[in-house]
Enzyme design. Structure first.
Site, PDB file in Angstrom:
ATOM      1  CE1 TYR A   1      -3.727   2.484   0.707  1.00  8.01           C
ATOM      2  CE2 TYR A   1      -2.317   3.311   2.471  1.00  8.01           C
ATOM      3  CZ  TYR A   1      -3.421   3.446   1.654  1.00  8.01           C
ATOM      4  OH  TYR A   1      -4.241   4.553   1.788  1.00  8.01           O
ATOM      5  CE  LYS A  33       2.229   4.575   7.961  1.00  8.91           C
ATOM      6  NZ  LYS A  33       0.849   4.497   8.353  1.00  8.91           N
ATOM      7  CG  ASP A  55       5.883   3.429   0.629  1.00  7.37           C
ATOM      8  OD1 ASP A  55       6.285   4.076   1.617  1.00  7.37           O
ATOM      9  OD2 ASP A  55       4.691   3.341   0.300  1.00  7.37           O
TER      10      ASP A  55
END
Ligand code: PMP
Length: 421
Positions: free
Chosen positions: A142, A263, A235
């Site tokens: 994702y 994050k 990623d």
């Protein structure tokens, strides 16, 4: 009726599903989501006064625990000087230097506000730099909620069993080619057939549960990218500053062309980044022609929270967190395996899979028992342990757990599994 339940009912009238990000609705597990009032260290309290040991950490960012005083102090000090300028600041230069020092792939970096933006801009840059339109994405990974990557995606897209999303034009989706994780053959077929700008993947996926990459897979991806002139875009929104200070790239020795961060780098505030090799990054506006921008990019509060968080992440910090993770594994894994399920961990990420063997890719994750996972999640919540509400998500540990908390997680998890029917 609990206050959480009544807030959900009220929320559903004014917010689709009552939540601002789909997996928070607990659609894949039994029961309704607790509405959270406050959090400190490894604990969260809901509006009904229940306390949970938090194993999600806001889906990754809270590696130093909630409401860490150094982070709060940095945010407070920064807020006193103003909350947004839309102009360059000293702090963002220092922060960019910190990021480039920490991560092996970063010669240069650009700040933005979410992981979605980071991967979206990195893909545009890869396309602009290579002058190619097609990309390869790995099933079950994702990369945020933008058009090019919502194809066979993990996380909420998988949780709700969606193949992609309506609203994404076929003309865009057709440029995204997918390949199974840990499989080089399909990647090479795509590279032979299409002009591929980049391969984007989570080197250690956390969005289909935690999956371990085979060493030869990562080596092979680098080799194929170089051979076919495609960029390797890792990623690291989840893994950056989690698997090591330099993320999965440091821990697994990956030579990425571009990386996306998010994050942890924002210390719990909206901040993300993308960056990589200087030659590629110099194509970004205003020096180059590839356009990218953001009103709140490099926001001073978010930069302050990020810098303060990074300062806490010493080698000693990682060593301690790794010890906690290992203790949890030693307490949980044998029990899980005895019951016929599996357990996967790398660093401070882990997943209990309701399948006898640890999955190697997305289709193997899909073989798990989602019914058992749902029951397990509810049982664990009743034990005061807040696991991610989907089999397609990983646990993210943060510091701040004492020995009692660790024992509560181990014993509560075992009881939650014992009660499965
Ligand atoms: N990439 C990865 C690997 C992620 O896990 C996520 C979010 N979970 C994103 C990108 C998107 O980040 P955001 O939700 O901040 O847009």
């Amino acid at each position: 009726m609990s206050l959480s339940k009544s807030l959900l009912t009220r929320g559903q009238k004014v917010i689709p599903g009552g939540v601002n990000s789909p997996v928070r609705a607990f659609g894949a597990v039994v029961g309704d989501p607790p509405f959270i009032e406050r959090a400190s260290g490894c604990y969260m309290w809901d509006v009904d006064g229940n306390r949970y040991i938090d194993l999600i950490g806001s889906w990754g960012p809270m590696i130093v625990g909630h409401s860490h005083n150094q982070v709060l102090e940095a945010i407070t000090q920064s807020a006193k000087n103003g909350t947004s300028f839309g102009a360059p600041t000293q702090q963002e230069v220092l922060f960019a230097e910190d990021l480039c020092d920490a991560h092996p792939a970063l010669d240069m970096v650009r700040l933005c506000s979410s992981g979605t933006e980071a991967t979206m801009h990195a893909i545009r840059l890869a396309r602009g730099y290579t002058k190619r339109d097609h990309i390869i994405k790995v099933d079950g990974c994702y990369h945020g909620a933008h058009d090019s990557v919502l194809v066979k995606a993990g996380s909420g897209v998988a949780t709700f069993a969606l193949p992609g999303s309506p609203g994404i034009p076929q003309d865009i989706a057709r440029l995204t080619h997918t390949a199974p994780f840990n499989n080089l053959d399909v990647v090479e077929q795509h590279l032979q057939k299409f002009d591929i700008a980049c391969i984007i993947l989570e080197a250690v996926p956390g969005n289909m549960g935690c999956i371990i990459p085979k060493e030869e897979y990562l080596i092979g991806l680098r080799r194929l990218c170089t051979q076919y002139g495609a960029l390797l875009l890792v990623d690291e929104v989840m893994t950056g500053f989690r698997l090591a200070r330099g993320g999965a790239c440091e821990r697994l020795h990956i030579d990425a062309d571009l990386v996306a961060l998010g994050k942890i780098v924002g210390g719990g505030l909206p901040l993300a980044a993308f960056g990589g090799k200087r030659e590629i990054m110099m194509n970004l506006s205003p020096v180059g022609a590839v356009y990218q921008a953001g009103t709140l990019s490099g926001n001073p509060l978010a930069v302050a929270a990020g810098r303060a968080t990074l300062q806490i992440l010493t080698p000693n910090f990682y060593e301690n967190l790794e010890k906690v993770a290992l203790q949890l594994e030693e307490g949980i894994r044998p029990f899980v395996e005895e019951k016929g399920y599996s357990f996967t961990r790398l660093g401070s990420m882990f997943t209990i899979f309701f399948r006898s063997q640890s999955p190697q890719n997305f289709s193997e994750v899909q073989e798990c028992s989602f019914d058992l996972f749902g029951q397990f999640h509810r049982n664990a919540l009743d034990e005061g342990i807040y696991y991610p509400p989907s089999q397609y998500e990983a646990v993210f540990l943060g510091s701040g757990m004492n020995q009692d908390d660790i024992q509560q997680v181990i014993e509560g998890t075992r009881r939650a599994i014992s009660k499965l029917s």
